[in-house]
Design an enzyme around this catalytic site. Structure first.
Site, PDB file in Angstrom:
ATOM      1  CE  LYS A  28      -5.548  -8.102 -51.314  1.00  0.00           C
ATOM      2  NZ  LYS A  28      -4.942  -6.785 -51.505  1.00  0.00           N
ATOM      3  CD  GLN A  75      -1.719  -5.311 -52.536  1.00  0.00           C
ATOM      4  OE1 GLN A  75      -2.692  -6.025 -52.766  1.00  0.00           O
ATOM      5  NE2 GLN A  75      -1.436  -4.884 -51.321  1.00  0.00           N
ATOM      6  CG  ASP A 125      -9.165  -2.582 -52.047  1.00  0.00           C
ATOM      7  OD1 ASP A 125      -9.271  -3.529 -51.253  1.00  0.00           O
ATOM      8  OD2 ASP A 125      -8.152  -2.381 -52.728  1.00  0.00           O
TER       9      ASP A 125
END
Length: 284
Positions: free
Chosen positions: A52, A96, A119
């Site tokens: 990322k 995460q 997300d």
């Protein structure tokens, strides 16, 4: 033999588009910023976080990295999320997963501002998708829609079957296919005669988390097969939820593992961050 849907190629196209738009915003004085939080040293998570960061660097985003120790308390994590929620220079917040066992993933996800939830996991964004209001969409399902569209595959009027009902893939995938006017069936571990249902599908999305579960008898001749799974099989070789070797000769299009759906997830994350920055501009 099925035509391979090249996720690496399509994700590269999307990242290039995002990069050009990020350059335009930079000329207007706006730097797109993604904050990534990792708790603990899970090896797979570290790889994903690294990917990322690389993607941010490539498209011209600023990335803020918070690598917290395993013993970080839930309150400490919630305080950091709250601080990032309040920062005007942060467009996206990504925590995460998985988190250590003593931290509630659900509480942390819901603590992220829906307007920075790049997300697409927040219940408010899930609700927006369900009722057709603009919001952030979970990156993997959004990426699958892009794979289909950019491969010239018509969704409207097609019989679509999603195997899997997770909040991250299965449910939003079904909602997105509905939004594109597909006729959608969602199957899961309790579905009876699964092979008969999947064998009706014009578009079959396998997101059940079982290696090579979907074999040729589950697939209609000429179907489009999208494989969301990723597993380490024999000799540490990667495979998906679809038995590629038996299914590919029967399908019209198929995504490989690796190189299919996987690269799209990060590309769509970059796209969501860009969208958030534009929303920030509109508000200012």
């Amino acid at each position: 033999m099925a035509e391979i849907i090249d996720g690496k190629k399509i994700s590269a196209q999307i990242k290039e588009e995002v990069k050009q738009e990020a350059e335009r915003l930079l000329k207007e004085g706006v730097t797109v910023t993604l904050a990534v939080i990792q708790v603990g040293q899970d090896k797979a998570s570290s790889v994903y976080v690294g990917n990322k960061k690389k993607a941010c660097e490539y498209v011209g985003f600023r990335s803020l990295s918070y690598e917290l120790p395993e013993e970080t308390t839930m309150q400490e994590l919630l305080d950091l999320v709250g601080e990032l929620n309040g920062r005007m220079d942060v467009d996206g917040i990504l925590v995460q997963l998985p988190l250590p066992a003593h931290i509630s993933e659900e509480k942390v996800i819901q603590a992220i501002s829906p307007d920075k939830d790049v997300d697409g996991f927040h219940v408010q964004n899930a609700g927006r998708l369900a009722v057709g209001i603009e919001g952030f969409v979970s990156c993997t399902p959004a990426g699958i829609i892009e794979l289909l569209k950019r491969s010239g595959i018509e969704i409207c009027g097609k019989e679509c079957v999603v195997v899997g009902r997770s909040n991250i893939v299965g449910k939003p995938m079904a909602a997105l296919l509905l939004r594109e006017n597909g006729t959608v069936t969602v199957c899961h571990s309790r579905t009876k005669e699964l092979d008969k249902i999947t064998a009706r599908a014009d578009i079959l999305v396998a997101a059940l988390g079982k290696p090579k579960f979907i074999t040729a008898e589950y697939v209609k001749e000429g179907a489009v097969v999208i494989d969301v799974g990723i597993h380490r099989g024999e000799n540490n070789k990667l495979c998906g939820d679809v038995d590629f070797d038996s299914v590919a000769p029967k399908a019209s299009y198929i995504t490989p593992v690796p190189g299919g759906v996987g690269p799209m997830t990060i590309a769509m994350l970059m796209s969501n961050c860009l969208k958030s920055a534009k929303m920030r501009m509109d508000k200012s």
